[in-house]
Write a protein that holds these residues in place. Structure first.
Motif, PDB file in Angstrom:
ATOM      1  N   ILE A 164      -6.568  22.779  -0.444  1.00 51.31           N
ATOM      2  CA  ILE A 164      -5.230  22.367  -0.869  1.00 51.31           C
ATOM      3  C   ILE A 164      -5.108  20.843  -0.767  1.00 51.31           C
ATOM      4  O   ILE A 164      -4.540  20.196  -1.647  1.00 51.31           O
ATOM      5  CB  ILE A 164      -4.144  23.050  -0.006  1.00 51.31           C
ATOM      6  CG1 ILE A 164      -4.256  24.574  -0.080  1.00 51.31           C
ATOM      7  CG2 ILE A 164      -2.755  22.572  -0.386  1.00 51.31           C
ATOM      8  CD1 ILE A 164      -3.981  25.179  -1.434  1.00 51.31           C
ATOM      9  N   ALA A 165      -5.666  20.259   0.289  1.00 49.54           N
ATOM     10  CA  ALA A 165      -5.612  18.804   0.470  1.00 49.54           C
ATOM     11  C   ALA A 165      -6.282  18.089  -0.707  1.00 49.54           C
ATOM     12  O   ALA A 165      -5.764  17.081  -1.206  1.00 49.54           O
ATOM     13  CB  ALA A 165      -6.291  18.404   1.780  1.00 49.54           C
ATOM     14  N   ASN A 166      -7.399  18.623  -1.192  1.00 50.72           N
ATOM     15  CA  ASN A 166      -8.087  18.027  -2.343  1.00 50.72           C
ATOM     16  C   ASN A 166      -7.231  18.152  -3.605  1.00 50.72           C
ATOM     17  O   ASN A 166      -7.124  17.201  -4.383  1.00 50.72           O
ATOM     18  CB  ASN A 166      -9.448  18.693  -2.549  1.00 50.72           C
ATOM     19  CG  ASN A 166     -10.208  18.078  -3.706  1.00 50.72           C
ATOM     20  OD1 ASN A 166     -10.439  16.873  -3.735  1.00 50.72           O
ATOM     21  ND2 ASN A 166     -10.592  18.910  -4.668  1.00 50.72           N
ATOM     22  N   ARG A 167      -6.637  19.297  -3.803  1.00 43.36           N
ATOM     23  CA  ARG A 167      -5.791  19.494  -4.990  1.00 43.36           C
ATOM     24  C   ARG A 167      -4.580  18.561  -4.966  1.00 43.36           C
ATOM     25  O   ARG A 167      -4.170  18.041  -6.000  1.00 43.36           O
ATOM     26  CB  ARG A 167      -5.355  20.947  -5.100  1.00 43.36           C
ATOM     27  CG  ARG A 167      -6.517  21.854  -5.453  1.00 43.36           C
ATOM     28  CD  ARG A 167      -6.096  23.271  -5.619  1.00 43.36           C
ATOM     29  NE  ARG A 167      -7.254  24.108  -5.867  1.00 43.36           N
ATOM     30  CZ  ARG A 167      -7.247  25.414  -5.787  1.00 43.36           C
ATOM     31  NH1 ARG A 167      -6.129  26.048  -5.485  1.00 43.36           N
ATOM     32  NH2 ARG A 167      -8.330  26.097  -6.017  1.00 43.36           N
ATOM     33  N   LEU A 168      -4.016  18.338  -3.779  1.00 42.97           N
ATOM     34  CA  LEU A 168      -2.892  17.410  -3.645  1.00 42.97           C
ATOM     35  C   LEU A 168      -3.339  15.970  -3.953  1.00 42.97           C
ATOM     36  O   LEU A 168      -2.595  15.221  -4.592  1.00 42.97           O
ATOM     37  CB  LEU A 168      -2.283  17.496  -2.244  1.00 42.97           C
ATOM     38  CG  LEU A 168      -1.495  18.764  -1.932  1.00 42.97           C
ATOM     39  CD1 LEU A 168      -1.120  18.814  -0.453  1.00 42.97           C
ATOM     40  CD2 LEU A 168      -0.269  18.872  -2.807  1.00 42.97           C
ATOM     41  N   GLN A 169      -4.533  15.607  -3.520  1.00 47.98           N
ATOM     42  CA  GLN A 169      -5.075  14.262  -3.814  1.00 47.98           C
ATOM     43  C   GLN A 169      -5.269  14.085  -5.317  1.00 47.98           C
ATOM     44  O   GLN A 169      -4.937  13.027  -5.872  1.00 47.98           O
ATOM     45  CB  GLN A 169      -6.407  14.040  -3.102  1.00 47.98           C
ATOM     46  CG  GLN A 169      -6.285  13.714  -1.624  1.00 47.98           C
ATOM     47  CD  GLN A 169      -5.631  12.383  -1.397  1.00 47.98           C
ATOM     48  OE1 GLN A 169      -4.414  12.310  -1.254  1.00 47.98           O
ATOM     49  NE2 GLN A 169      -6.413  11.326  -1.356  1.00 47.98           N
ATOM     50  N   VAL A 170      -5.813  15.089  -5.977  1.00 47.18           N
ATOM     51  CA  VAL A 170      -6.014  15.030  -7.435  1.00 47.18           C
ATOM     52  C   VAL A 170      -4.676  14.895  -8.135  1.00 47.18           C
ATOM     53  O   VAL A 170      -4.520  14.074  -9.048  1.00 47.18           O
ATOM     54  CB  VAL A 170      -6.789  16.283  -7.930  1.00 47.18           C
ATOM     55  CG1 VAL A 170      -6.781  16.377  -9.439  1.00 47.18           C
ATOM     56  CG2 VAL A 170      -8.213  16.282  -7.395  1.00 47.18           C
ATOM     57  N   LYS A 172      -1.900  13.699  -6.903  1.00 50.70           N
ATOM     58  CA  LYS A 172      -1.369  12.377  -6.575  1.00 50.70           C
ATOM     59  C   LYS A 172      -1.995  11.306  -7.482  1.00 50.70           C
ATOM     60  O   LYS A 172      -1.308  10.437  -8.007  1.00 50.70           O
ATOM     61  CB  LYS A 172      -1.655  12.055  -5.111  1.00 50.70           C
ATOM     62  CG  LYS A 172      -1.121  10.737  -4.635  1.00 50.70           C
ATOM     63  CD  LYS A 172      -1.445  10.542  -3.163  1.00 50.70           C
ATOM     64  CE  LYS A 172      -1.020   9.177  -2.684  1.00 50.70           C
ATOM     65  NZ  LYS A 172      -1.384   8.969  -1.271  1.00 50.70           N
ATOM     66  N   ARG A 173      -3.315  11.380  -7.700  1.00 51.62           N
ATOM     67  CA  ARG A 173      -3.988  10.415  -8.582  1.00 51.62           C
ATOM     68  C   ARG A 173      -3.505  10.546 -10.023  1.00 51.62           C
ATOM     69  O   ARG A 173      -3.304   9.556 -10.702  1.00 51.62           O
ATOM     70  CB  ARG A 173      -5.513  10.626  -8.545  1.00 51.62           C
ATOM     71  CG  ARG A 173      -6.188   9.783  -7.477  1.00 51.62           C
ATOM     72  CD  ARG A 173      -7.676   9.924  -7.531  1.00 51.62           C
ATOM     73  NE  ARG A 173      -7.964  11.013  -6.568  1.00 51.62           N
ATOM     74  CZ  ARG A 173      -8.885  11.923  -6.684  1.00 51.62           C
ATOM     75  NH1 ARG A 173      -9.702  11.928  -7.700  1.00 51.62           N
ATOM     76  NH2 ARG A 173      -9.055  12.852  -5.764  1.00 51.62           N
ATOM     77  N   GLU A 174      -3.318  11.779 -10.486  1.00 56.81           N
ATOM     78  CA  GLU A 174      -2.846  11.993 -11.851  1.00 56.81           C
ATOM     79  C   GLU A 174      -1.434  11.467 -12.055  1.00 56.81           C
ATOM     80  O   GLU A 174      -1.117  10.876 -13.078  1.00 56.81           O
ATOM     81  CB  GLU A 174      -2.919  13.490 -12.202  1.00 56.81           C
ATOM     82  CG  GLU A 174      -4.320  14.005 -12.406  1.00 56.81           C
ATOM     83  CD  GLU A 174      -4.341  15.492 -12.670  1.00 56.81           C
ATOM     84  OE1 GLU A 174      -3.263  16.137 -12.713  1.00 56.81           O
ATOM     85  OE2 GLU A 174      -5.465  16.026 -12.784  1.00 56.81           O
ATOM     86  N   LEU A 175      -0.577  11.663 -11.069  1.00 60.01           N
ATOM     87  CA  LEU A 175       0.796  11.221 -11.169  1.00 60.01           C
ATOM     88  C   LEU A 175       0.912   9.701 -11.047  1.00 60.01           C
ATOM     89  O   LEU A 175       1.830   9.102 -11.626  1.00 60.01           O
ATOM     90  CB  LEU A 175       1.670  11.896 -10.108  1.00 60.01           C
ATOM     91  CG  LEU A 175       1.905  13.389 -10.317  1.00 60.01           C
ATOM     92  CD1 LEU A 175       2.651  13.984  -9.134  1.00 60.01           C
ATOM     93  CD2 LEU A 175       2.659  13.664 -11.613  1.00 60.01           C
ATOM     94  N   SER A 176       0.013   9.080 -10.323  1.00 61.39           N
ATOM     95  CA  SER A 176       0.077   7.629 -10.158  1.00 61.39           C
ATOM     96  C   SER A 176      -0.515   6.888 -11.361  1.00 61.39           C
ATOM     97  O   SER A 176      -0.288   5.693 -11.494  1.00 61.39           O
ATOM     98  CB  SER A 176      -0.608   7.197  -8.866  1.00 61.39           C
ATOM     99  OG  SER A 176      -1.993   7.458  -8.942  1.00 61.39           O
TER     100      SER A 176
END
Length: 177
Positions: A164-170, A172-176
């Protein structure tokens, strides 16, 4: 304990002897017991690594603690006594089991989860492992709450991150971007 070249050499030699005598699996069980016992028992570990204690005393104690092991394993104790190398016994045991697994086509899959694996998650991980490797697999579970959920699977040099932490990082990168 970090592996050393000497530990690898001793492990290879003991594996060759055990294999020639058709007791490699028994010695592997002994080595797993030795590695587990030394890593879990701080007093024994400190005793073995203490340079002030004579090696013949170390051999006597180790032989007493592991009295039920195979004669091939006991021969390792004698060899370590002769060469004054008891401090690498733990590393030899670990290396022996690594070499034994390689010899038998067994690969270790390191699975990191946020909590202990249940049967459903283990089935999901096993299905994913089948896509990575066609070898026999042994699952080694590590618990890391920081991954929040899901799992991270490592087999050799391959990694599959379904945390889940990896999916949240991905996300976050897409949204930024």
């Amino acid at each position: 304990m970090a592996s050393t070249r000497a530990a690898i050499r001793y492990a290879k030699a003991i594996l060759e002897i055990a294999d020639s005598k058709k007791v490699a699996a028994e010695v592997s069980a002994d080595m797993a017991l030795i590695a587990s016992t030394i890593s879990k028992n701080l007093e024994l570990s400190s005793f073995i690594e203490n340079p002030l204690i004579k090696t013949d005393i170390k051999k006597d104690v180790v032989s007493e603690v592991f009295a039920s092991v195979n004669p091939v394993t006991k021969s390792l104790f004698h060899l370590l006594l002769e060469n004054k190398r008891f401090e690498i016994l733990d590393a030899i045991a670990v290396e022996y089991n690594n070499l034994f697994d390689i010899m038998n086509g067994v690969e270790v899959a390191k699975v990191t989860t946020a909590f202990a694996m249940d049967a459903a998650l283990e089935a999901k991980v096993s299905a994913k492992i089948a896509t990575f490797s066609n070898k026999k697999i042994t699952i080694e579970n590590t618990i890391d709450p920081s991954i929040i959920g899901g799992f991270i699977l490592r087999i050799g040099d391959k990694q599959y991150n379904a945390s889940i932490a990896n999916r949240l990082q991905v996300l976050k990168r897409e949204l930024s971007n």
